[in-house]
Design a protein around this motif. Structure first.
Motif, PDB file in Angstrom:
ATOM      1  N   LEU A 110       0.268  -1.421  -0.214  1.00  0.00           N
ATOM      2  CA  LEU A 110       0.011   0.396  -0.326  1.00  0.00           C
ATOM      3  C   LEU A 110       0.963   0.695  -0.131  1.00  0.00           C
ATOM      4  O   LEU A 110       0.036   2.837  -0.655  1.00  0.00           O
ATOM      5  CB  LEU A 110      -0.849   0.096   1.036  1.00  0.00           C
ATOM      6  CG  LEU A 110      -2.193  -1.205   0.952  1.00  0.00           C
ATOM      7  CD1 LEU A 110      -2.312  -1.051   2.269  1.00  0.00           C
ATOM      8  CD2 LEU A 110      -3.009  -0.971  -0.039  1.00  0.00           C
ATOM      9  N   ARG A 111       1.896   1.413   0.603  1.00  0.00           N
ATOM     10  CA  ARG A 111       3.135   2.335   0.535  1.00  0.00           C
ATOM     11  C   ARG A 111       3.570   2.247  -0.856  1.00  0.00           C
ATOM     12  O   ARG A 111       3.612   3.926  -1.140  1.00  0.00           O
ATOM     13  CB  ARG A 111       3.936   2.274   1.284  1.00  0.00           C
ATOM     14  CG  ARG A 111       4.065   2.411   3.256  1.00  0.00           C
ATOM     15  CD  ARG A 111       5.005   2.778   4.047  1.00  0.00           C
ATOM     16  NE  ARG A 111       5.736   1.585   4.231  1.00  0.00           N
ATOM     17  CZ  ARG A 111       5.851   0.494   4.796  1.00  0.00           C
ATOM     18  NH1 ARG A 111       4.616   1.034   5.427  1.00  0.00           N
ATOM     19  NH2 ARG A 111       5.889  -0.010   5.374  1.00  0.00           N
ATOM     20  N   LEU A 112       3.806   1.287  -1.655  1.00  0.00           N
ATOM     21  CA  LEU A 112       4.008   1.724  -3.260  1.00  0.00           C
ATOM     22  C   LEU A 112       3.007   2.635  -3.927  1.00  0.00           C
ATOM     23  O   LEU A 112       3.092   2.596  -4.506  1.00  0.00           O
ATOM     24  CB  LEU A 112       4.459   0.469  -3.038  1.00  0.00           C
ATOM     25  CG  LEU A 112       5.913  -0.600  -2.994  1.00  0.00           C
ATOM     26  CD1 LEU A 112       6.329  -1.721  -3.169  1.00  0.00           C
ATOM     27  CD2 LEU A 112       7.156   0.292  -2.948  1.00  0.00           C
ATOM     28  N   ALA A 113       1.915   1.568  -3.571  1.00  0.00           N
ATOM     29  CA  ALA A 113       0.606   2.244  -4.210  1.00  0.00           C
ATOM     30  C   ALA A 113       0.569   3.170  -4.367  1.00  0.00           C
ATOM     31  O   ALA A 113       0.078   4.468  -4.948  1.00  0.00           O
ATOM     32  CB  ALA A 113      -0.393   0.978  -3.943  1.00  0.00           C
ATOM     33  N   ALA A 114       0.233   4.001  -2.781  1.00  0.00           N
ATOM     34  CA  ALA A 114       0.184   5.112  -2.631  1.00  0.00           C
ATOM     35  C   ALA A 114       1.119   6.223  -3.870  1.00  0.00           C
ATOM     36  O   ALA A 114       0.664   7.265  -3.537  1.00  0.00           O
ATOM     37  CB  ALA A 114       0.380   5.611  -1.084  1.00  0.00           C
TER      38      ALA A 114
END
Length: 116
Positions: free
Chosen positions: A67-71
């Motif tokens: 989710l950090r990468l996606a954000a």
């Protein structure tokens, strides 16, 4: 009587809270947290940036790390970067961060040309 415990063979529930790679989030929840659509998350899977684990029923499950990468991709896309380019940028940033962590953990580098 409590049986002797040598240590868990699998992570306990408490350990999963600290594991940034544990796939705790459903696609719907992940999209909601990112302020994105489920289609956006599927596109990141198709681009090869993140490969969510699948539940027994085949549903995508995302980790905090993913989710950090996606954000970060979402941030770049919102600034006008094409999604493929944003995925490549984020991949390189992540690889750089991992290399820096390895270097930090390995201690000071030695110069092989200098005498000891």
């Amino acid at each position: 009587m409590i049986p002797d415990q040598q240590g868990p063979a699998t992570p306990s529930a408490a350990d999963k809270f600290d594991d940034e790679h544990y796939p705790a989030y459903t696609m719907g929840r992940a999209a909601e947290m990112l302020g994105a659509t489920q289609g956006f998350l599927r596109s990141l899977d198709e681009a090869g940036l993140i490969a969510p684990q699948r539940s027994v029923g085949g549903h995508r499950r995302y980790s905090r790390h993913q989710l950090r990468l996606a954000a970060r991709v979402r941030e770049l896309v919102d600034q006008g970067t094409a999604i493929d380019a944003a995925c490549r940028i984020v991949t390189l940033e992540d690889q750089l961060h991992e290399a820096q962590q390895r270097n930090t953990n390995s201690g000071p580098a030695t110069d092989p040309l200098q005498p000891h």
